[in-house]
Design an enzyme around this catalytic site. Sequence first.
Site, mmCIF file in Angstrom:
data_model
loop_
_atom_site.group_PDB
_atom_site.id
_atom_site.type_symbol
_atom_site.label_atom_id
_atom_site.label_comp_id
_atom_site.label_asym_id
_atom_site.label_seq_id
_atom_site.Cartn_x
_atom_site.Cartn_y
_atom_site.Cartn_z
ATOM 1 N N GLY A 75 12.529 0.642 1.259
ATOM 2 C CA GLY A 75 12.192 1.595 2.298
ATOM 3 C C GLY A 75 13.215 2.716 2.345
ATOM 4 C CB CYS A 194 18.877 8.467 5.104
ATOM 5 S SG CYS A 194 20.096 7.347 4.360
#
Length: 230
Positions: A75, A194
Site C-alpha cells: 500500500g 508518500c
Amino acid sequence: MTDTEAATIEVQWLGRADYAATYEAMRRFTAERGPHTPDALWMCEHAPVFTQGIAGRQDHILASGGIPVVQTDRGGQVTFHGPGQVVGYPLIDLRRAGYYVKEYVFRIEESVLRTLAHFGVTGHRVAGAPGIYVRLDDPFSHAALTGPLPAADPFRGLGKIAALGIKVSRHATYHGVALNVEMDLEPFSRINPCGYAGLQTVDLSTIGVQTTWEEAARVLSQKLAAYLAP
C-alpha cells in the site's frame, strides 16, 4: 528482547540487502508459509532505491535520476530507501496473532514511537497519513499536537522520520517500516514522499540524535518483536 519474544517472532539480520531480491523473498515466504510457520522479522538496509506502492502515481516521482524505481504490491505511494535507514519487515500471521490490520498498523507505529522515545525524541501520528512524524522546531518536546490540522498544511511544522507500507495476503503480512537514522536525505527531494508534495523528511542525525545504525536497529527490532507479539 526476552526469550519469549524471540520464540514468538524470529528476528533475522539481513545486513545490506538488495531490495528487489528481498521483496521477492518476502513474497515467496508469504506464499509458501503454512499454519505452523513461525513469524519472522527481517531487519536490513538497502542501497538507494525508490519503491512505488500499488496505487502509486508516477507524477509523484519528480526526478529519479540514476536511482532505480521498483514497482511493488504494498500500500501507499512512493518512498525512498537508502544506507543509514533501518528497515523492518514483519512477516506475521495475523489470524494466529489475533488482531486485525488496523491494530497491526497501530502496533508498528507504536514500536517506532517507543524506539524514538528511547532516544529522547517525541514522535507523532497524523490521522490519515501512516508513518511517524516529529516536530521540526523541537523534536524532544513532549507537548502534544493540538487543534485540527489545517487543510492547507496538514503537517504544519512536522517532518517525517519513519514510513510505513504493508501488504496482507491470506492474513499474512509483508513489507513493513523504515526508520531514518543517518542517511543522505537528498533523494527525498526528488519525490513527493508518500504522495505528499513538500513533505519534509528528517532522520535522527539531523534532529540532533547521535547513534549508530546498529543501535537504532537493535532497539526497533526489540520494540517490533514485543508489540507485534500476540
